[in-house]
Design an enzyme around this catalytic site. Structure first.
Site, PDB file in Angstrom:
ATOM      1  N   ASP A 118     -11.530   2.037   3.597  1.00 58.36           N
ATOM      2  CA  ASP A 118     -11.878   0.618   3.442  1.00 58.36           C
ATOM      3  C   ASP A 118     -13.383   0.416   3.293  1.00 58.36           C
ATOM      4  OD1 ASP A 118      -9.657  -1.075   3.388  1.00 58.36           O
ATOM      5  OD2 ASP A 118      -9.398  -1.028   5.572  1.00 58.36           O
ATOM      6  N   LYS A 120       0.841  -1.203   0.000  1.00 60.06           N
ATOM      7  CA  LYS A 120       0.000   0.000   0.000  1.00 60.06           C
ATOM      8  C   LYS A 120       0.877   1.254   0.000  1.00 60.06           C
ATOM      9  CE  LYS A 120      -3.849  -2.433   2.183  1.00 60.06           C
ATOM     10  NZ  LYS A 120      -4.714  -2.661   3.353  1.00 60.06           N
ATOM     11  N   GLN A 125      -5.266  -1.974   9.503  1.00 61.25           N
ATOM     12  CA  GLN A 125      -5.022  -3.243   8.832  1.00 61.25           C
ATOM     13  C   GLN A 125      -5.586  -4.395   9.668  1.00 61.25           C
ATOM     14  OE1 GLN A 125      -3.772  -3.363   5.751  1.00 61.25           O
ATOM     15  NE2 GLN A 125      -3.996  -5.582   5.682  1.00 61.25           N
TER      16      GLN A 125
END
Ligand code: GUN
Length: 298
Positions: free
Chosen positions: A119, A52, A96
Site C-alpha cells: 500500500d 483484491k 485493510q
C-alpha cells in the site's frame, strides 16, 4: 464532449503484463503471494478485499486473507502483522482500512515490513516517496499516473490541482505529480474559494469522498478530470465529480465506476510482483520500477 479515460481497459492491460511477470517469476521458483489482514466486518472493506482476492487469482498471484474479529486488541493485531512479516512465503502485506475505532492504524502501518508494504503506507515508504526515492507507490495515485501516461496525457509543466489532502490519495498524488514535473496546487475543506482554484486546473484530481463536489462551472474548458470518489447515492455509485455537468467542458474524464477504481487494484498486483522480485533479490521490479510502464508516453 470529453474523451472517457477507460480505467477498466488500462487496468486489464497492466494485469496482462503482471500475469506475464508472475509466470516468469514462478519459473525462477518465486510464487508471488499477497496477504491481507481484515479486521471486523465492515461491508465495504469486505467487498474491496474480495475484489483484491479475485484480481490476484486472475493473474496467478496467491492470496491469503487473514480475518480477525472486530474486538481484537492492538497487541494481537501487531502480532498478526509480525507473523506475516516473517513468513517468507508472503511478499505483499496490507491491512485493510479503516480499522475499528479502538485500534490506532499508525503503529500498525509502522509495524509492516517496508519491503512488503504494497500500500505504501509505512512511514519509511511515505518518506522515500516525498524524497523522490525508489519505493512502493500508493496504489491509487500510482494508478492515476499510469492511466494518464498510457492515455498519452502530458503532465510536465501542466497546472495540476488536487482536491483532498488524505494520506492515502491527496498527499501522495501531489508528490507523484511533482515528480512528473507538474505544477501542483492542493486544496482541501478549509480552502476558501475552491472554485477559483479548480478553474485554473489543466489537470483536476478530486478525492474528497463527497458526491458531486465538483460541478461544471468549477472546471476550466479543456481540462482533464480525474474522479477518485466512490459514493453510494440511492443505490447507485457516483463520484466526487458531477459527471453530467463536467463532461461537456472537459477534454477527458474518468467515469465512476470504471475509472480510477480498477487502476487501484491493478497497481496492487503490480506492487506485489515488485515486492516479490525485490525480496527474491531479483532487482527493483519490472525493468527498474514503475517508470518502465508507459515510459515516454508523457
Ligand atoms: N481502504 C480504503 N482504501 C484503502 C487502501 O488503499 N488500502 C487499504 N489497506 N485500505 C483501504
Amino acid at each position: 464532449m470529453a474523451a472517457i479515460l477507460d480505467g477498466k481497459a488500462v487496468a486489464e492491460e497492466i494485469s496482462r503484463e503482471v500475469a506475464a511477470e508472475v509466470q516468469r517469476l514462478k519459473k525462477t521458483g518465486v510464487a508471488p503471494c499477497l496477504a491481507v489482514l481484515l479486521v471486523g466486518d465492515n461491508p465495504a472493506s469486505q467487498t474491496y478485499v474480495r475484489n483484491k482476492e479475485a484480481a490476484c487469482q486472475k493473474v496467478g498471484i496467491a492470496s491469503r486473507v487473514v480475518r480477525l474479529p472486530a474486538d481484537i486488541t492492538q497487541e494481537e493485531l501487531l502480532r498478526a502483522v509480525e507473523e506475516l512479516n516473517e513468513d517468507e512465503g508472503v511478499h505483499g502485506l496490507l491491512v485493510q482500512l479503516p480499522l475499528p475505532p479502538h485500534l490506532d492504524p499508525r503503529p500498525v502501518m509502522a509495524a509492516l515490513r517496508p519491503e512488503k508494504d504494497v500500500d505504501g503506507f509505512h512511514p519509511l515508504n511515505m518518506g522515500r516517496l516525498q524524497a523522490g526515492e525508489e519505493c512502493l507507490w500508493p496504489c491509487t495515485p500510482h494508478g492515476i499516473v499510469q492511466l494518464l501516461r498510457r492515455s498519452r496525457i502530458p503532465l510536465a509543466g501542466r497546472h495540476a490541482v488536487v482536491v483532498g489532502r488524505s494520506n492515502i490519495v491527496g498527499k501522495p498524488m501531489a508528490l507523484l505529480l511533482l515528480q512528473e514535473d507538474a505544477t501542483v496546487t492542493v486544496c482541501h475543506s478549509r480552502t476558501p474559494d475552491l472554485a477559483a482554484l479548480t478553474r485554473q486546473a489543466e489537470l483536476l484530481v478530486v478525492a474528497v469522498g463527497r458526491p458531486r463536489t465538483i460541478t461544471g462551472e468549477m472546471v476550466r474548458e479543456g481540462a482533464v478530470v480525474v474522479d477518485v470518489g466512490i459514493n453510494r447515492v440511492d443505490g447507485r455509485l457516483v463520484g466526487d465529480v458531477d459527471f453530467e455537468s463536467v463532461a461537456p467542458r472537459a477534454a477527458a474524464i474518468t467515469p465512476v465506476p470504471g475509472g480510477v477504481g480498477p487502476m487501484t487494484v491493478a497497481m496492487l498486483l503490480f506492487n506485489t510482483v515488485q515486492a516479490a522480485r525485490r525480496l527474491a533479490g531479483q532487482g527493483l521490479g519490472l525493468e527498474g520500477g514503475a517508470r518502465a510502464y508507459g515510459a515516454g508516453a508523457g
